[in-house]
Design a protein around this motif. Sequence first.
Motif, PDB file in Angstrom:
ATOM      1  N   TYR A  52       0.620  -1.156  -0.086  1.00  0.00           N
ATOM      2  CA  TYR A  52       0.107   0.102  -0.097  1.00  0.00           C
ATOM      3  C   TYR A  52       0.843   1.494   0.083  1.00  0.00           C
ATOM      4  O   TYR A  52       0.535   2.099  -0.651  1.00  0.00           O
ATOM      5  N   ARG A  53       1.877   1.273   0.746  1.00  0.00           N
ATOM      6  CA  ARG A  53       2.884   2.470   0.662  1.00  0.00           C
ATOM      7  C   ARG A  53       3.527   2.508  -0.665  1.00  0.00           C
ATOM      8  O   ARG A  53       3.558   3.609  -1.014  1.00  0.00           O
ATOM      9  N   LEU A  54       3.733   1.430  -1.016  1.00  0.00           N
ATOM     10  CA  LEU A  54       4.443   1.288  -2.604  1.00  0.00           C
ATOM     11  C   LEU A  54       3.551   1.868  -3.795  1.00  0.00           C
ATOM     12  O   LEU A  54       3.990   2.833  -4.222  1.00  0.00           O
ATOM     13  N   LEU A  55       2.076   1.689  -3.769  1.00  0.00           N
ATOM     14  CA  LEU A  55       1.303   2.243  -4.402  1.00  0.00           C
ATOM     15  C   LEU A  55       1.002   3.773  -4.461  1.00  0.00           C
ATOM     16  O   LEU A  55       0.828   4.459  -5.260  1.00  0.00           O
ATOM     17  N   LYS A  56       1.068   4.134  -2.961  1.00  0.00           N
ATOM     18  CA  LYS A  56       0.919   5.522  -2.710  1.00  0.00           C
ATOM     19  C   LYS A  56       2.099   6.319  -3.371  1.00  0.00           C
ATOM     20  O   LYS A  56       1.743   7.320  -3.794  1.00  0.00           O
ATOM     21  N   LEU A  57       3.292   5.911  -3.074  1.00  0.00           N
ATOM     22  CA  LEU A  57       4.400   6.553  -3.683  1.00  0.00           C
ATOM     23  C   LEU A  57       4.424   6.696  -5.014  1.00  0.00           C
ATOM     24  O   LEU A  57       4.520   7.927  -5.496  1.00  0.00           O
ATOM     25  N   THR A  58       3.920   5.597  -5.839  1.00  0.00           N
ATOM     26  CA  THR A  58       3.778   5.488  -7.169  1.00  0.00           C
ATOM     27  C   THR A  58       2.680   6.427  -7.804  1.00  0.00           C
ATOM     28  O   THR A  58       3.027   7.219  -8.822  1.00  0.00           O
ATOM     29  N   VAL A  59       1.438   6.383  -7.188  1.00  0.00           N
ATOM     30  CA  VAL A  59       0.531   7.312  -7.553  1.00  0.00           C
ATOM     31  C   VAL A  59       1.054   8.994  -7.257  1.00  0.00           C
ATOM     32  O   VAL A  59       0.717  10.097  -8.219  1.00  0.00           O
ATOM     33  N   VAL A  60       1.575   9.149  -6.205  1.00  0.00           N
ATOM     34  CA  VAL A  60       2.103  10.673  -5.958  1.00  0.00           C
ATOM     35  C   VAL A  60       3.149  11.161  -6.850  1.00  0.00           C
ATOM     36  O   VAL A  60       3.004  12.315  -7.464  1.00  0.00           O
ATOM     37  N   GLN A  61       3.875  10.312  -7.127  1.00  0.00           N
ATOM     38  CA  GLN A  61       4.989  10.556  -8.060  1.00  0.00           C
ATOM     39  C   GLN A  61       4.589  10.818  -9.571  1.00  0.00           C
ATOM     40  O   GLN A  61       4.978  11.685 -10.316  1.00  0.00           O
ATOM     41  N   ALA A  62       3.591   9.969  -9.714  1.00  0.00           N
ATOM     42  CA  ALA A  62       2.758  10.170 -11.049  1.00  0.00           C
ATOM     43  C   ALA A  62       2.093  11.364 -11.476  1.00  0.00           C
ATOM     44  O   ALA A  62       2.249  12.125 -12.286  1.00  0.00           O
ATOM     45  N   LEU A  63       1.532  11.803 -10.493  1.00  0.00           N
ATOM     46  CA  LEU A  63       0.667  12.977 -10.330  1.00  0.00           C
ATOM     47  C   LEU A  63       1.732  14.199 -10.714  1.00  0.00           C
ATOM     48  O   LEU A  63       1.503  15.307 -11.434  1.00  0.00           O
ATOM     49  N   PHE A  64       2.845  14.221  -9.835  1.00  0.00           N
ATOM     50  CA  PHE A  64       3.746  15.412 -10.113  1.00  0.00           C
ATOM     51  C   PHE A  64       4.403  15.137 -11.398  1.00  0.00           C
ATOM     52  O   PHE A  64       4.367  16.212 -12.117  1.00  0.00           O
ATOM     53  N   PHE A  65       4.597  14.218 -12.007  1.00  0.00           N
ATOM     54  CA  PHE A  65       5.376  13.837 -13.193  1.00  0.00           C
ATOM     55  C   PHE A  65       4.156  14.456 -14.414  1.00  0.00           C
ATOM     56  O   PHE A  65       4.769  15.115 -15.156  1.00  0.00           O
ATOM     57  N   GLY A  79       0.258  27.112 -27.121  1.00  0.00           N
ATOM     58  CA  GLY A  79      -0.594  27.325 -28.203  1.00  0.00           C
ATOM     59  C   GLY A  79      -0.165  26.236 -29.220  1.00  0.00           C
ATOM     60  O   GLY A  79      -1.241  25.966 -30.331  1.00  0.00           O
ATOM     61  N   GLU A  80       0.783  25.255 -29.359  1.00  0.00           N
ATOM     62  CA  GLU A  80       1.196  24.463 -29.997  1.00  0.00           C
ATOM     63  C   GLU A  80       0.315  23.039 -29.945  1.00  0.00           C
ATOM     64  O   GLU A  80      -0.154  22.818 -28.650  1.00  0.00           O
ATOM     65  N   ILE A  81      -0.140  22.495 -30.754  1.00  0.00           N
ATOM     66  CA  ILE A  81      -1.004  21.243 -30.782  1.00  0.00           C
ATOM     67  C   ILE A  81       0.069  19.997 -30.589  1.00  0.00           C
ATOM     68  O   ILE A  81       0.809  19.656 -31.468  1.00  0.00           O
ATOM     69  N   VAL A  82      -0.446  19.107 -29.447  1.00  0.00           N
ATOM     70  CA  VAL A  82       0.794  17.997 -29.235  1.00  0.00           C
ATOM     71  C   VAL A  82      -0.046  16.800 -29.206  1.00  0.00           C
ATOM     72  O   VAL A  82      -1.124  16.695 -28.597  1.00  0.00           O
ATOM     73  N   ASN A  83      -0.074  16.042 -30.436  1.00  0.00           N
ATOM     74  CA  ASN A  83      -0.904  14.776 -30.479  1.00  0.00           C
ATOM     75  C   ASN A  83      -0.549  13.449 -29.601  1.00  0.00           C
ATOM     76  O   ASN A  83      -1.728  12.892 -29.334  1.00  0.00           O
ATOM     77  N   THR A  84       0.551  13.411 -29.327  1.00  0.00           N
ATOM     78  CA  THR A  84       0.980  12.174 -28.504  1.00  0.00           C
ATOM     79  C   THR A  84       1.204  12.100 -27.018  1.00  0.00           C
ATOM     80  O   THR A  84       1.989  11.489 -26.205  1.00  0.00           O
ATOM     81  N   GLN A  85       0.640  13.303 -26.349  1.00  0.00           N
ATOM     82  CA  GLN A  85       0.903  13.380 -24.957  1.00  0.00           C
ATOM     83  C   GLN A  85       0.345  12.496 -24.212  1.00  0.00           C
ATOM     84  O   GLN A  85       0.978  11.949 -23.307  1.00  0.00           O
ATOM     85  N   PHE A  86      -0.840  12.088 -24.429  1.00  0.00           N
ATOM     86  CA  PHE A  86      -1.521  11.313 -23.585  1.00  0.00           C
ATOM     87  C   PHE A  86      -0.785   9.655 -23.631  1.00  0.00           C
ATOM     88  O   PHE A  86      -0.655   9.142 -22.906  1.00  0.00           O
ATOM     89  N   LYS A  87      -0.772   9.412 -24.965  1.00  0.00           N
ATOM     90  CA  LYS A  87       0.032   8.051 -25.121  1.00  0.00           C
ATOM     91  C   LYS A  87       1.211   8.029 -24.351  1.00  0.00           C
ATOM     92  O   LYS A  87       1.823   7.124 -23.986  1.00  0.00           O
ATOM     93  N   THR A  88       2.326   9.103 -24.681  1.00  0.00           N
ATOM     94  CA  THR A  88       3.398   9.105 -23.854  1.00  0.00           C
ATOM     95  C   THR A  88       3.496   8.932 -22.427  1.00  0.00           C
ATOM     96  O   THR A  88       4.242   8.150 -21.849  1.00  0.00           O
ATOM     97  N   LEU A  89       2.468   9.626 -21.907  1.00  0.00           N
ATOM     98  CA  LEU A  89       2.415   9.651 -20.336  1.00  0.00           C
ATOM     99  C   LEU A  89       1.820   8.227 -19.978  1.00  0.00           C
ATOM    100  O   LEU A  89       2.278   7.673 -18.748  1.00  0.00           O
ATOM    101  N   VAL A  90       0.942   7.679 -20.555  1.00  0.00           N
ATOM    102  CA  VAL A  90       0.542   6.172 -20.361  1.00  0.00           C
ATOM    103  C   VAL A  90       1.465   5.115 -20.315  1.00  0.00           C
ATOM    104  O   VAL A  90       1.773   4.339 -19.459  1.00  0.00           O
TER     105      VAL A  90
END
Length: 438
Positions: A52-65, A79-90
């Motif tokens: 649970y502690r491990l998952l908490k660390l992972t989620v918090v770090q992911a939000l910061f990232f 103002g620039e359109i970036v199409n692969t942001q979501f894919k890159t993050l996932v």
Amino acid sequence: MLVDLLLINIVVFFVFEKVHQSLQFHAYISIFWLITSVITNYYKVYRFTNVYRLLKLTVVQALFFILGFFAYFGIFKEGEIVNTQFKTLVITLGSLALIKVAFFILQKKIRQSGSNFKRVIFFEKDDTAKKMIKLFQNKSSLGYSYLGFFSSKISEDTNYLGNEEDFYGYLKVEKVDEVYATLSHLKKSQLKKLTKYSSLHNITLKLIPDSKEFYSKSRNVEFYDETLKVLSVKKLPFDLPENKIIKRAFDIIFSSFVCLFIISWLYPILWVLIKLESKGPAIFKQEREGFNGEEFVCYKFRSMRMNNQADKIHATKNDSRVTKIGSFLRKTSLDEIPQFFNVLLGSMSVVGPRPHLESLAIEYQKDVDNYLERHAVKPGITGLAQISGYRGEIKKKSDIKNRVRLDIFYIENWSFMLDVKIVVSTVLSIFKGDENAY
């Protein structure tokens, strides 16, 4: 950490749109990850850390990232359109999470197989200590090898190793990683001795509290399971490798700046002035005590006429040995500037306890019990004691005691901002002058 950084940059390189890739973006995302991981304690995962502690660390770090990732485009690519942001993050966050969990499970499996164990002993034993011992013995995945316990009361227990005198003798002979001490059975003098010994011999000290134990800032509370609580004595700042890296990086950057932009033109001028007034070399070399008490050659601009007392006696007020240009150099601390070469060579730091002559250090050790603790870090060009008014001639015992007190406070409470504060105060004192500088 290195694996994570490599993974982040690989995903960005192969998945993210090429048009938005740049060395600036790779550097930004890597540095942002490092800084946020320190803030969130992302890499502080211990043997007793649960899922649970491990998952908490992972989620918090992911939000910061995620925030940092989008902040880059809001600041630099508005103002620039970036199409692969979501894919890159996932892909990035999914891969990082899988690696985090995989490392965690792999370490558990390695410990269950009998490797990667911490060798632990107990100093005194109460009901809580017994529960901990049982936990260590039953949960091999934690990776603790229980060697036995010491107690002032003689016991017929097969794990009984002896009394307090036997305890310190055992530590000298056997390799021990952690010592667990029961606070309800410890006297203040025993705790003080145990803390000091553990610090000097790189042994992790864990304190088992009773229900009324006072938690100070010098101790962390750790939970080994839902009911078992342990106080971990915090490590000194320089016991952490990341702090050593930060300090060394600052030393190299700052001293390089001074050498390139100040010493490069100041040295020829001072060399001429020193040589015109008196015979002898412009640079004075002297052996001083450094890190771990090892001697090194310390460089200074020569401020005295050549004499055979330089290695025995400090300069005093109206000292006839000091030249006119030397007096100016000492009052402005410019005589210390060549020590930035010592910093680049690694024998000194920009900030730290001032190095002393071996002959004088032997005398100081007689007056101050914890004098040798100053040797735990590299000596500095300036230090907390110097900006606090304790510099120059040592006239009475209280002078050296106060210097050592401030030096040890610096070692125990170091931070990057404290170094910055000391450097700024030192620079300001050059212009204001110091009555103790002569």
